[in-house]
Every structure is written in C-alpha cells, then in structure tokens.
Design a protein around this motif. Structure first.
Motif, short mmCIF file in Angstrom:
data_model
loop_
_atom_site.label_atom_id
_atom_site.label_comp_id
_atom_site.label_asym_id
_atom_site.label_seq_id
_atom_site.Cartn_x
_atom_site.Cartn_y
_atom_site.Cartn_z
N ARG A 33 0.83 -1.20 0.00
CA ARG A 33 0.00 0.00 0.00
C ARG A 33 0.87 1.26 0.00
NH1 ARG A 33 -2.32 3.88 3.24
NH2 ARG A 33 -4.46 4.42 2.74
N SER A 34 1.88 1.28 0.85
CA SER A 34 2.74 2.47 0.90
C SER A 34 3.52 2.63 -0.39
CB SER A 34 3.67 2.43 2.11
OG SER A 34 4.54 1.33 2.04
N GLU A 35 3.91 1.53 -0.99
CA GLU A 35 4.61 1.58 -2.28
C GLU A 35 3.69 2.16 -3.36
OE1 GLU A 35 6.29 -1.63 -5.54
OE2 GLU A 35 6.25 -2.22 -3.43
N LEU A 36 2.46 1.70 -3.41
CA LEU A 36 1.50 2.20 -4.38
C LEU A 36 1.17 3.67 -4.13
CD1 LEU A 36 -0.95 -0.83 -4.52
CD2 LEU A 36 0.65 -0.12 -6.31
N LYS A 37 1.06 4.04 -2.86
CA LYS A 37 0.76 5.43 -2.52
C LYS A 37 1.90 6.35 -2.96
CE LYS A 37 -0.86 8.39 1.13
NZ LYS A 37 -1.10 8.62 2.53
N THR A 38 3.13 5.92 -2.77
CA THR A 38 4.29 6.71 -3.20
C THR A 38 4.29 6.91 -4.71
OG1 THR A 38 5.61 5.92 -1.34
CG2 THR A 38 6.82 6.77 -3.24
N ILE A 39 4.01 5.84 -5.46
CA ILE A 39 3.96 5.93 -6.92
C ILE A 39 2.83 6.87 -7.34
CG2 ILE A 39 3.51 4.64 -9.05
CD1 ILE A 39 4.85 2.21 -7.60
N ALA A 40 1.67 6.74 -6.70
CA ALA A 40 0.53 7.61 -7.03
C ALA A 40 0.89 9.07 -6.78
CB ALA A 40 -0.68 7.21 -6.20
N GLU A 41 1.53 9.35 -5.67
CA GLU A 41 1.92 10.73 -5.35
C GLU A 41 2.91 11.26 -6.38
OE1 GLU A 41 3.28 10.35 -1.33
OE2 GLU A 41 1.25 10.50 -0.50
N GLN A 42 3.83 10.41 -6.83
CA GLN A 42 4.79 10.82 -7.86
C GLN A 42 4.07 11.17 -9.17
OE1 GLN A 42 7.42 7.43 -7.98
NE2 GLN A 42 8.65 8.15 -6.25
N GLU A 43 2.93 10.52 -9.39
CA GLU A 43 2.13 10.79 -10.58
C GLU A 43 1.15 11.93 -10.37
OE1 GLU A 43 2.37 9.24 -13.68
OE2 GLU A 43 4.21 8.50 -12.78
N GLN A 45 -1.36 11.96 -8.17
CA GLN A 45 -2.70 11.42 -7.97
C GLN A 45 -2.86 10.90 -6.55
OE1 GLN A 45 -2.68 8.34 -11.04
NE2 GLN A 45 -4.11 9.58 -12.24
N SER A 46 -4.11 10.81 -6.14
CA SER A 46 -4.39 10.10 -4.89
C SER A 46 -4.26 8.60 -5.18
CB SER A 46 -5.81 10.40 -4.41
OG SER A 46 -6.77 9.84 -5.31
N LEU A 47 -4.17 7.82 -4.15
CA LEU A 47 -4.09 6.37 -4.33
C LEU A 47 -5.36 5.87 -5.03
CD1 LEU A 47 -2.69 3.68 -3.96
CD2 LEU A 47 -3.54 3.62 -1.61
#
Length: 75
Positions: A33-43, A45-47
């Motif tokens: 989840r934290s990995e996906l959230k980090t990627i989303a933030e880099q893009e 976007q929200s998770l």
C-alpha cells in the motif's frame, strides 16, 4: 445528542457517498500500500485515482485486443 457520530457535514458526505458510489475493498500484501501510494503521489494522484486509472487502462487494453481479434475474424 451524545450518540450521534460525526459532524453534520461528515454525516451528509457519508450519506451522499453511500448513495452515489459503490465501495470496492482490495487486499494487498503488507508494505505494498505504501509503495502504491508513493507511486501515485509521484504521478500527482491520490491512491484511489491511481488505482481507478490503472483499472481503466487495463479495460482499454482488453477492449483494444478484443477489437483486433474481432477484426481478424471478420477479415
């Protein structure tokens, strides 16, 4: 009044969300989840937005591949 939960605004938001949206719960391995959230933030976007866009992209790819298969059958 002690048994009311949340503010009037929160209750109104929850009521609207329950009426307007379906809830989809997914399970991911610990840490994912934290990995996906980090990627989303880099893009930017929200998770939630990131996951929804990933689902939409997958559906688009499936639709395109099905269209290609259909075109092959009709040729």
């Amino acid at each position: 009044m002690g048994d009311k939960k949340g503010t009037a605004r929160t209750r109104a938001n929850n009521k609207y969300s329950a009426k307007a949206y379906d809830r989809l719960n997914i399970l991911v391995k610990k840490g994912k989840r934290s990995e996906l959230k980090t990627i989303a933030e880099q893009e930017g976007q929200s998770l939630n937005a990131f996951v929804l866009s990933a689902i939409d992209e997958k559906i688009d790819r499936l639709d395109q591949s099905r269209q290609v298969d259909l075109d092959d059958l009709l040729s």
